[in-house]
Design an enzyme around this catalytic site. Structure first.
Site, PDB file in Angstrom:
ATOM      1  N   GLU A 130      38.860  29.621  44.793  1.00 30.64           N
ATOM      2  CA  GLU A 130      38.469  29.934  43.416  1.00 30.64           C
ATOM      3  C   GLU A 130      39.340  29.188  42.412  1.00 30.64           C
ATOM      4  OE1 GLU A 130      35.908  31.557  42.581  1.00 30.64           O
ATOM      5  OE2 GLU A 130      35.342  32.500  44.480  1.00 30.64           O
ATOM      6  N   HIS A 173      37.421  32.806  48.624  1.00 36.57           N
ATOM      7  CA  HIS A 173      36.303  33.610  49.120  1.00 36.57           C
ATOM      8  C   HIS A 173      35.762  32.989  50.416  1.00 36.57           C
ATOM      9  CE1 HIS A 173      35.283  35.979  45.320  1.00 36.57           C
ATOM     10  NE2 HIS A 173      35.155  36.866  46.299  1.00 36.57           N
ATOM     11  N   CYS A 232      38.046  40.998  43.806  1.00 32.49           N
ATOM     12  CA  CYS A 232      38.656  39.721  44.191  1.00 32.49           C
ATOM     13  C   CYS A 232      39.237  39.040  42.962  1.00 32.49           C
ATOM     14  CB  CYS A 232      37.623  38.837  44.883  1.00 32.49           C
ATOM     15  SG  CYS A 232      37.142  39.529  46.476  1.00 32.49           S
TER      16      CYS A 232
HETATM   17  N1  PCA Z   1      35.082  40.899  48.255  1.00 29.39           N
HETATM   18  C1  PCA Z   1      34.879  41.545  46.990  1.00 29.39           C
HETATM   19  C2  PCA Z   1      35.927  42.615  46.907  1.00 29.39           C
HETATM   20  C3  PCA Z   1      36.456  42.773  48.293  1.00 29.39           C
HETATM   21  C4  PCA Z   1      35.965  41.590  49.014  1.00 29.39           C
HETATM   22  O1  PCA Z   1      36.307  41.260  50.169  1.00 29.39           O
HETATM   23  C5  PCA Z   1      34.827  40.583  45.818  1.00 29.39           C
HETATM   24  O2  PCA Z   1      34.346  39.455  46.000  1.00 29.39           O
HETATM   25  O3  PCA Z   1      35.221  40.922  44.705  1.00 29.39           O
END
Ligand code: PCA
Length: 199
Positions: free
Chosen positions: A80, A166, A142
């Site tokens: 990100e 992610h 996240c």
């Molecule tokens: N993904 C979520 C919150 C926990 C996770 O593993 C997110 O993308 O915010």
């Protein structure tokens, strides 16, 4: 030996498995790229997740912080670029429903990742693993923990590599949900490659 705080998340919403919890647990105690890894699993709880992360940072004083989360539906590994000062999205695991409020009143609007995200993407692609930079981490947990870490370092005048990656669903999660998925082994391999890019 340097220290890396590596975090994942517990399962949430309609995802009974969170592959990032297994990656984090598996890598806890390992050494990669001269980093001793401290692997921790965070709650999916707007009242708690950020504080849990900061407590681990204060306890271990890591040289780098890499947080991982599941992006069900994405097909690539996505480091990100930015975290924003906003909580929004569906209810968390404690039933709290955010509504666009700020994470920190008076906090700056956003923080750019201080991880080598372009290098990570290039290295993953070289290793034939699909990856691209993401320009939004959303506004759910996240984004929340990424913002917490970067805000903490900025407020304390500390320069550290910190940010968020992610990952797609694992096959075990996707098997009934008709979404893109990776083997858990490839997800783990991708995270190891990303860690090898830290300076
Ligand atoms: N993904 C979520 C919150 C926990 C996770 O593993 C997110 O993308 O915010």
């Amino acid at each position: 030996m340097k220290k890396l705080l590596l975090t994942g998340f517990e399962p949430f919403l309609d995802n009974p498995i969170n592959p990032t919890a297994d990656i984090t647990t598996e890598l806890d105690g390992n050494e990669i790229n001269n980093y001793q890894i401290i692997g921790r699993v965070l709650s999916v709880d707007f009242q708690k997740s950020g504080t849990e992360l900061i407590k681990q940072i204060e306890k271990h004083d890591p040289d780098a912080v890499v947080s991982l989360g599941l992006a069900a539906g994405r097909s690539c590994i996505t480091p990100e670029r930015i975290a924003i000062n906003c909580n929004d999205g569906p209810t968390d695991n404690k039933g709290h429903q955010p509504n666009g409020e700020k994470i920190f009143t008076g906090g700056q609007d956003g923080y750019f990742s201080t991880l080598p995200i372009a290098k990570m993407v290039n290295k993953l692609q070289e290793e034939k693993l699909p990856a691209k930079i993401s320009n939004t981490a959303g506004a759910y947990l996240c984004n929340n923990v990424m913002y917490h870490a970067l805000h903490y370092f900025k407020q304390n005048g500390i320069e550290r590599q910190a940010g968020f990656i992610h990952v797609p669903a694992s096959h075990a999660l996707a098997v009934e949900k008709n979404m893109p998925s990776w083997s858990q082994e490839d997800l783990l391999r991708a995270v190891k490659i990303a860690i090898a890019c830290l300076s």
